[in-house]
Design a protein around this motif. Structure first.
Motif, PDB file in Angstrom:
ATOM      1  N   TYR A  55       1.809  -1.135 -10.104  1.00  0.00           N
ATOM      2  CA  TYR A  55       0.424  -0.737 -11.031  1.00  0.00           C
ATOM      3  C   TYR A  55       0.387   0.426 -11.494  1.00  0.00           C
ATOM      4  N   TYR A  56       1.021   1.551 -11.003  1.00  0.00           N
ATOM      5  CA  TYR A  56       0.782   2.788 -11.569  1.00  0.00           C
ATOM      6  C   TYR A  56       2.026   3.464 -12.208  1.00  0.00           C
ATOM      7  N   TYR A 103       0.724  -1.170  -0.096  1.00  0.00           N
ATOM      8  CA  TYR A 103      -0.023   0.031  -0.007  1.00  0.00           C
ATOM      9  C   TYR A 103       0.885   1.416   0.087  1.00  0.00           C
ATOM     10  N   ALA A 104       0.267   2.209  -0.542  1.00  0.00           N
ATOM     11  CA  ALA A 104       1.077   3.525  -0.747  1.00  0.00           C
ATOM     12  C   ALA A 104       0.995   4.053   0.828  1.00  0.00           C
ATOM     13  N   ILE A 144      -0.431  -0.326  -4.705  1.00  0.00           N
ATOM     14  CA  ILE A 144       0.393  -0.133  -5.531  1.00  0.00           C
ATOM     15  C   ILE A 144       1.276  -1.266  -6.079  1.00  0.00           C
ATOM     16  N   GLY A 145       1.068  -2.509  -5.531  1.00  0.00           N
ATOM     17  CA  GLY A 145       1.859  -3.499  -6.198  1.00  0.00           C
ATOM     18  C   GLY A 145       1.686  -4.692  -5.056  1.00  0.00           C
ATOM     19  N   ARG A 146       2.439  -5.755  -5.412  1.00  0.00           N
ATOM     20  CA  ARG A 146       2.527  -6.859  -4.492  1.00  0.00           C
ATOM     21  C   ARG A 146       3.864  -7.499  -3.915  1.00  0.00           C
ATOM     22  N   ILE A 147       3.738  -7.865  -2.777  1.00  0.00           N
ATOM     23  CA  ILE A 147       5.009  -8.409  -2.030  1.00  0.00           C
ATOM     24  C   ILE A 147       5.634  -9.492  -2.870  1.00  0.00           C
TER      25      ILE A 147
END
Ligand SMILES: [Zn+2]
Length: 266
Positions: free
Chosen positions: A220-221, A180-181, A233-236
């Protein structure tokens, strides 16, 4: 002088034997004799020296004092014109004052009681008022960070090995879960590095940047997109050099890496 009571003595009788009135006998023996016609115990020792009697001297007087009046606790007011994360004191706190009168009672010169008989506020206290900013500007961070993963667990802290200017954060229950951001901001890098793997840098536009490394795949952005605090914003992942899934998390203050624990409270 004392007198020892013998059989058939009365208060009046003791008085006439010692040259005192019955009332004087009662007064100077108030601890033992409660009334003129009290039956006296044989052997009781009575004080018969009237002018050395232990009479209590009771004095009352009024005492005026100034006392502090404290204001109620701070009032917080949302202010939509003030940026989120900012607070501004708009009314400063001030103590008030009151005039209080006590009736003091002294017995033999010793203060034994003080009753408040009046209280008048002469200066009203002033309660502090603080405006709390609620204005949200997209892309500009609040300055408060959230954890970038759920159920965070720090697996390697600041300088856990030479040169590690970051903290490594794993997710205790969702090892390949969301990233997460940590605050609102704008994506300024979304790249790949052979050590860091896929990484994202968010500029919070308040002097702070956050860095997220070892993501499972590209963020993702794309660069230039504003993200909300808590947005995924993404995945570990395990990209780059890593021994287990975690986020390599950095905080930069004016482009200088600082210990993220300063902000995260870890
Ligand atoms: Zn690391």
């Amino acid at each position: 002088d004392t007198y020892k009571v013998v059989e058939y003595d009365t208060v009046e009788g003791v008085g006439s034997k010692t040259g005192l009135t019955a009332q004087q006998i009662v007064t100077i023996n108030a601890d033992k004799i409660k009334s003129l016609n009290q039956v006296l115990q044989v052997g009781m020792e009575l004080n018969v020296t009237y002018f050395n009697s232990p009479i209590n001297v009771v004095v009352t007087r009024e005492q005026r004092t100034k006392e502090i009046v404290y204001p109620p606790s701070t009032q917080y007011v949302n202010d939509p014109t003030l940026r989120e994360g900012l607070r501004r004191v708009v009314v400063a706190e001030k103590n008030g004052s009151k005039d209080v009168v006590y009736r003091e009672t002294y017995i033999n010169g010793v203060l034994v009681k003080g009753e408040q008989i009046s209280s008048v506020v002469t200066v009203q206290p002033v309660r502090e008022v603080v405006h709390v900013g609620t204005k949200v500007i997209p892309g500009i961070g609040s300055g408060n960070f959230r954890w970038p993963v759920d159920s965070p667990r720090i697996t390697c802290g600041w300088y856990c090995y030479s040169g590690h200017q970051a903290i490594d954060i794993a997710s205790r229950y969702n090892r390949f879960g969301n990233i997460y951001a940590a605050d609102r901001g704008v994506v300024v890098q979304n790249g790949y590095h052979y050590i860091s793997g896929y990484y994202v840098i968010i500029d919070h536009q308040n002097g702070l940047r956050t860095y997220y490394g070892h993501m499972a795949s590209r963020g993702y952005y794309p660069v230039g997109v504003a993200v909300e605090k808590g947005e995924i914003i993404g995945r570990i992942g395990l990209t780059g050099y890593t021994t287990g899934p975690h986020v390599h998390f950095e905080i930069h203050v004016n482009r200088v890496k600082v210990n993220p624990c300063r902000y995260m409270g870890c």
